[in-house]
Design a protein around this motif. Sequence first.
Motif, PDB file in Angstrom:
ATOM      1  N   SER A  32       0.826  -1.210   0.000  1.00 14.62           N
ATOM      2  CA  SER A  32       0.000   0.000   0.000  1.00 14.62           C
ATOM      3  C   SER A  32       0.856   1.254   0.000  1.00 14.62           C
ATOM      4  O   SER A  32       0.418   2.306  -0.475  1.00 14.62           O
ATOM      5  N   THR A  33       2.076   1.168   0.530  1.00 17.78           N
ATOM      6  CA  THR A  33       2.995   2.302   0.511  1.00 17.78           C
ATOM      7  C   THR A  33       4.398   1.811   0.204  1.00 17.78           C
ATOM      8  O   THR A  33       4.752   0.682   0.500  1.00 17.78           O
ATOM      9  N   THR A  35       8.143   2.374   1.158  1.00 20.42           N
ATOM     10  CA  THR A  35       8.895   2.990   2.243  1.00 20.42           C
ATOM     11  C   THR A  35      10.406   2.861   2.083  1.00 20.42           C
ATOM     12  O   THR A  35      11.139   3.018   3.046  1.00 20.42           O
ATOM     13  N   SER A  61       5.119  -1.286   5.882  1.00 23.50           N
ATOM     14  CA  SER A  61       4.333  -0.191   5.307  1.00 23.50           C
ATOM     15  C   SER A  61       4.625   1.078   6.089  1.00 23.50           C
ATOM     16  O   SER A  61       5.268   1.054   7.138  1.00 23.50           O
ATOM     17  N   GLN A  62       4.087   2.177   5.614  1.00 21.72           N
ATOM     18  CA  GLN A  62       4.079   3.400   6.397  1.00 21.72           C
ATOM     19  C   GLN A  62       2.918   3.329   7.381  1.00 21.72           C
ATOM     20  O   GLN A  62       2.070   2.438   7.281  1.00 21.72           O
ATOM     21  N   GLU A  64      -0.481   4.045   8.331  1.00 25.61           N
ATOM     22  CA  GLU A  64      -1.616   4.391   7.488  1.00 25.61           C
ATOM     23  C   GLU A  64      -2.847   3.585   7.892  1.00 25.61           C
ATOM     24  O   GLU A  64      -2.759   2.680   8.721  1.00 25.61           O
ATOM     25  N   PRO A  67      -3.218  -0.844   6.116  1.00 27.71           N
ATOM     26  CA  PRO A  67      -2.026  -1.175   5.325  1.00 27.71           C
ATOM     27  C   PRO A  67      -2.110  -2.595   4.770  1.00 27.71           C
ATOM     28  O   PRO A  67      -2.643  -3.490   5.422  1.00 27.71           O
ATOM     29  N   LEU A 148      -5.470   1.571  11.912  1.00 25.54           N
ATOM     30  CA  LEU A 148      -4.558   2.674  11.668  1.00 25.54           C
ATOM     31  C   LEU A 148      -3.220   2.263  12.274  1.00 25.54           C
ATOM     32  O   LEU A 148      -3.108   2.105  13.495  1.00 25.54           O
TER      33      LEU A 148
END
Length: 167
Positions: A32-33, A35, A61-62, A64, A67, A148
Motif C-alpha cells: 500500500s505504501t 517505504t 508499510s508506512q 496508514e 495497510p 490505523l
Amino acid sequence: MIFLIFSLLLILVTTNAQRPQNVALNGRATGSTNTGILSAASNAIDGNTDPIWIHGSCFSSQFEFSPWWRVDLLQTYKISSITITNRGDCCADLTQGAEILIGDSLTNDGNNNPRCTKISSIALGGSQTFHCDDMTGRYVNIIRNRVLGFLSFCEVEVYGVLANNCC
C-alpha cells in the motif's frame, strides 16, 4: 529397459510437478505504501527469512489506515499453505489481526478476495504456517483491515501448484 527407465523418470517428474512449491519466489510484490529499500514489498519474497529489518529482508508499510501487501503469482495456483516469518527485532504485533486473502481479483487492490485466515499473532522472529485448503488465486494479500498503523513482516512463502494441473 529404456522404456522402463523412461517410465520411471516420467513418474518422478509428474510427482514433483504436483508437489507444492514456494511459488511466491517468482512473483511480483507490492504494498500500500513504498517505504524505501529496507522496507520494500519485494523483500518479503526474496527467500531470505532473516527477521532483522535493518538487514534488508523485511517489508514494512508506512503508518496508514488499512495497510496491505500483495504478491502477484503471475498465474492461478491451488494454494495449500502460506508461511509468514515475523520480524525479530521488534514489532511482533504488526501482523496481529491481519487477514490473508487469496483470489484472482484486483478490485480494491485485491483486498476484496476471499479470506484464507486471520492472523491472531506470530511470535517475535517466529514463522507460522496457515493452511488454505487449496484455495485458488493469482493474488495473495495480507491486510490489517480497518486498522490505523503499520504492517510489517520478513518473509511470505506461498506453497501451491498450478490450478490447471489436475491430479
